[in-house]
Scaffold this motif. Structure first.
Motif, PDB file in Angstrom:
ATOM      1  N   GLN A   1      46.565  91.790   7.371  1.00 42.07           N
ATOM      2  CA  GLN A   1      45.619  91.092   7.517  1.00 42.07           C
ATOM      3  C   GLN A   1      45.633  89.699   8.008  1.00 42.07           C
ATOM      4  O   GLN A   1      46.457  88.811   7.382  1.00 42.07           O
ATOM      5  CB  GLN A   1      44.566  91.000   6.209  1.00 42.07           C
ATOM      6  CG  GLN A   1      44.225  92.314   5.857  1.00 42.07           C
ATOM      7  CD  GLN A   1      43.389  92.561   4.861  1.00 42.07           C
ATOM      8  OE1 GLN A   1      42.933  91.683   4.406  1.00 42.07           O
ATOM      9  NE2 GLN A   1      42.680  93.712   4.646  1.00 42.07           N
TER      10      GLN A   1
ATOM     11  N   ASP B   1      38.701  85.078  -1.818  1.00 40.77           N
ATOM     12  CA  ASP B   1      39.228  85.748  -2.896  1.00 40.77           C
ATOM     13  C   ASP B   1      40.038  87.042  -2.548  1.00 40.77           C
ATOM     14  O   ASP B   1      40.349  87.886  -3.028  1.00 40.77           O
ATOM     15  CB  ASP B   1      38.336  86.080  -3.769  1.00 40.77           C
ATOM     16  CG  ASP B   1      37.040  86.968  -3.179  1.00 40.77           C
ATOM     17  OD1 ASP B   1      37.137  87.156  -2.036  1.00 40.77           O
ATOM     18  OD2 ASP B   1      36.493  87.780  -3.861  1.00 40.77           O
ATOM     19  N   LYS B   2      40.514  87.009  -1.108  1.00 38.62           N
ATOM     20  CA  LYS B   2      41.392  88.207  -0.456  1.00 38.62           C
ATOM     21  C   LYS B   2      42.830  87.686  -0.310  1.00 38.62           C
ATOM     22  O   LYS B   2      43.011  86.540  -0.340  1.00 38.62           O
ATOM     23  CB  LYS B   2      40.673  88.462   0.792  1.00 38.62           C
ATOM     24  CG  LYS B   2      39.146  88.957   0.723  1.00 38.62           C
ATOM     25  CD  LYS B   2      38.807  89.339   1.935  1.00 38.62           C
ATOM     26  CE  LYS B   2      37.220  90.081   1.931  1.00 38.62           C
ATOM     27  NZ  LYS B   2      36.585  90.185   1.085  1.00 38.62           N
ATOM     28  N   LYS B   3      43.480  88.810  -0.322  1.00 35.74           N
ATOM     29  CA  LYS B   3      44.864  88.579  -0.082  1.00 35.74           C
ATOM     30  C   LYS B   3      45.166  88.553   1.552  1.00 35.74           C
ATOM     31  O   LYS B   3      44.505  89.271   2.278  1.00 35.74           O
ATOM     32  CB  LYS B   3      45.668  89.507  -0.818  1.00 35.74           C
ATOM     33  CG  LYS B   3      47.411  89.601  -0.530  1.00 35.74           C
ATOM     34  CD  LYS B   3      47.982  90.679  -1.281  1.00 35.74           C
ATOM     35  CE  LYS B   3      49.424  90.636  -0.793  1.00 35.74           C
ATOM     36  NZ  LYS B   3      49.882  92.017  -1.432  1.00 35.74           N
ATOM     37  N   TRP B   4      45.938  87.536   1.978  1.00 34.92           N
ATOM     38  CA  TRP B   4      46.055  87.595   3.529  1.00 34.92           C
ATOM     39  C   TRP B   4      47.451  87.434   3.868  1.00 34.92           C
ATOM     40  O   TRP B   4      48.392  86.681   3.346  1.00 34.92           O
ATOM     41  CB  TRP B   4      45.477  86.212   4.067  1.00 34.92           C
ATOM     42  CG  TRP B   4      44.027  86.265   3.877  1.00 34.92           C
ATOM     43  CD1 TRP B   4      43.383  85.435   2.769  1.00 34.92           C
ATOM     44  CD2 TRP B   4      43.104  87.092   4.452  1.00 34.92           C
ATOM     45  NE1 TRP B   4      42.016  85.811   3.143  1.00 34.92           N
ATOM     46  CE2 TRP B   4      41.814  86.620   4.034  1.00 34.92           C
ATOM     47  CE3 TRP B   4      43.158  87.714   5.913  1.00 34.92           C
ATOM     48  CZ2 TRP B   4      40.725  87.149   4.614  1.00 34.92           C
ATOM     49  CZ3 TRP B   4      41.953  88.371   6.229  1.00 34.92           C
ATOM     50  CH2 TRP B   4      40.790  87.849   5.701  1.00 34.92           C
ATOM     51  N   ASP B   5      48.034  88.065   4.984  1.00 33.26           N
ATOM     52  CA  ASP B   5      49.338  87.964   5.626  1.00 33.26           C
ATOM     53  C   ASP B   5      49.437  86.644   6.153  1.00 33.26           C
ATOM     54  O   ASP B   5      50.499  86.035   6.287  1.00 33.26           O
ATOM     55  CB  ASP B   5      49.798  89.026   6.418  1.00 33.26           C
ATOM     56  CG  ASP B   5      49.690  90.508   5.638  1.00 33.26           C
ATOM     57  OD1 ASP B   5      50.479  90.560   4.766  1.00 33.26           O
ATOM     58  OD2 ASP B   5      48.727  91.542   5.826  1.00 33.26           O
TER      59      ASP B   5
ATOM     60  N   PHE C   1      42.900  79.198  -1.383  1.00 35.38           N
ATOM     61  CA  PHE C   1      42.641  80.688  -1.777  1.00 35.38           C
ATOM     62  C   PHE C   1      42.940  81.153  -3.037  1.00 35.38           C
ATOM     63  O   PHE C   1      44.148  80.574  -3.576  1.00 35.38           O
ATOM     64  CB  PHE C   1      43.758  81.578  -0.555  1.00 35.38           C
ATOM     65  CG  PHE C   1      43.165  81.369   0.675  1.00 35.38           C
ATOM     66  CD1 PHE C   1      42.218  82.110   1.531  1.00 35.38           C
ATOM     67  CD2 PHE C   1      43.508  80.296   1.522  1.00 35.38           C
ATOM     68  CE1 PHE C   1      41.749  82.146   2.670  1.00 35.38           C
ATOM     69  CE2 PHE C   1      42.951  79.863   2.898  1.00 35.38           C
ATOM     70  CZ  PHE C   1      42.206  80.995   3.398  1.00 35.38           C
ATOM     71  N   THR C   2      42.184  82.065  -3.662  1.00 34.53           N
ATOM     72  CA  THR C   2      42.769  82.537  -5.161  1.00 34.53           C
ATOM     73  C   THR C   2      43.676  83.615  -4.953  1.00 34.53           C
ATOM     74  O   THR C   2      44.194  83.597  -6.230  1.00 34.53           O
ATOM     75  CB  THR C   2      41.415  82.946  -5.692  1.00 34.53           C
ATOM     76  OG1 THR C   2      40.813  84.159  -4.805  1.00 34.53           O
ATOM     77  CG2 THR C   2      40.156  82.214  -5.770  1.00 34.53           C
ATOM     78  N   LYS C   3      43.841  84.187  -3.897  1.00 31.73           N
ATOM     79  CA  LYS C   3      44.893  85.213  -3.831  1.00 31.73           C
ATOM     80  C   LYS C   3      46.078  84.785  -2.874  1.00 31.73           C
ATOM     81  O   LYS C   3      46.109  83.788  -2.251  1.00 31.73           O
ATOM     82  CB  LYS C   3      44.506  86.559  -3.382  1.00 31.73           C
ATOM     83  CG  LYS C   3      43.322  86.767  -4.519  1.00 31.73           C
ATOM     84  CD  LYS C   3      43.447  88.387  -4.715  1.00 31.73           C
ATOM     85  CE  LYS C   3      42.300  88.663  -5.787  1.00 31.73           C
ATOM     86  NZ  LYS C   3      41.855  89.977  -5.648  1.00 31.73           N
ATOM     87  N   LYS C   4      47.257  85.526  -2.733  1.00 29.49           N
ATOM     88  CA  LYS C   4      48.292  85.063  -2.136  1.00 29.49           C
ATOM     89  C   LYS C   4      47.977  85.104  -0.381  1.00 29.49           C
ATOM     90  O   LYS C   4      47.341  85.901   0.056  1.00 29.49           O
ATOM     91  CB  LYS C   4      49.459  86.126  -2.173  1.00 29.49           C
ATOM     92  CG  LYS C   4      50.622  85.725  -1.567  1.00 29.49           C
ATOM     93  CD  LYS C   4      51.632  86.716  -2.006  1.00 29.49           C
ATOM     94  CE  LYS C   4      53.053  86.324  -0.980  1.00 29.49           C
ATOM     95  NZ  LYS C   4      54.244  87.058  -1.479  1.00 29.49           N
ATOM     96  N   VAL C   5      48.531  83.999   0.099  1.00 25.35           N
ATOM     97  CA  VAL C   5      48.633  83.915   1.484  1.00 25.35           C
ATOM     98  C   VAL C   5      49.882  83.713   1.952  1.00 25.35           C
ATOM     99  O   VAL C   5      50.848  82.882   1.616  1.00 25.35           O
ATOM    100  CB  VAL C   5      48.064  82.591   1.913  1.00 25.35           C
ATOM    101  CG1 VAL C   5      48.023  82.546   3.521  1.00 25.35           C
ATOM    102  CG2 VAL C   5      46.679  82.734   1.630  1.00 25.35           C
ATOM    103  N   ARG C   6      50.551  85.069   2.550  1.00 30.86           N
ATOM    104  CA  ARG C   6      51.908  85.139   2.984  1.00 30.86           C
ATOM    105  C   ARG C   6      52.524  83.744   4.039  1.00 30.86           C
ATOM    106  O   ARG C   6      53.487  83.167   3.626  1.00 30.86           O
ATOM    107  CB  ARG C   6      52.448  86.421   3.569  1.00 30.86           C
ATOM    108  CG  ARG C   6      52.432  87.286   2.589  1.00 30.86           C
ATOM    109  CD  ARG C   6      52.877  88.892   3.045  1.00 30.86           C
ATOM    110  NE  ARG C   6      54.159  88.622   3.830  1.00 30.86           N
ATOM    111  CZ  ARG C   6      54.278  89.311   5.008  1.00 30.86           C
ATOM    112  NH1 ARG C   6      53.368  89.868   5.421  1.00 30.86           N
ATOM    113  NH2 ARG C   6      55.232  89.111   5.850  1.00 30.86           N
TER     114      ARG C   6
END
Length: 161
Positions: free
Chosen positions: A2, A69-73, A89-94
């Motif tokens: 993503q 609130d979504k996980k992003w690559d 961001f509330t979730k992980k961003v690679r």
């Protein structure tokens, strides 16, 4: 995989990058948003992308708050303002990347001169995102290889077995 592309208004640079990347890599999910979204996409952006076979008709600018609130690559900012004003961001961003492109709000001149400036911007974005797309394809292929051939050892592809 993503990918989120963030611009200032999500009306030009991020829309062009989003549309091109989505059209050229069906294995990834591409989204775009703006830190201060506009109400619409300028006709010059739509016609510029149409020149290379990509139809933006019906697309609308979106707010980055929809995606926090979504996980992003990969999250890519395409303007200084987007980079500097990007919320947390509330979730992980690679991977967070930045590539600044000229601001279309500063495009002046006749209709034809503006059209040429939009086409040049589009070409710069396509060239830059072409390289990014190649890297994404390599990562996707590496993950497939790691999962197919290294499922027993669990090395993720680094052992050379």
């Amino acid at each position: 995989m993503q990918v989120l592309i963030v611009g200032t208004q999500n009306s030009a640079r991020s829309q062009m990058a989003h549309a091109w990347l989505a059209a050229n890599n069906s294995e990834i999910e591409v989204y775009s948003a703006g830190v201060t979204p506009s109400n619409n996409i300028p006709e010059e952006v739509i016609s510029s992308m149409k020149e290379i076979g990509i139809d933006l008709t019906g697309q609308k600018p979106k707010a980055i708050t929809e995606y926090l609130d979504k996980k992003w690559d990969i999250v890519i900012s395409v303007s200084e303002e987007a980079r500097d004003q990007m919320p947390t961001f509330t979730k992980k961003v690679r991977h967070k990347l930045h590539k600044s492109f000229r601001d279309t709000e500063l495009f002046t001149g006749t209709t034809e001169e503006k059209r040429e400036k939009y086409a040049l911007l589009r070409d710069e974005i396509v060239e830059s995102f072409y390289s990014l797309n190649e890297a994404i394809v390599m990562e996707i292929e590496a993950k497939k290889y790691a999962h197919e051939d290294h499922h027993q050892c669990g090395c993720g592809g680094s052992c050379g077995c």
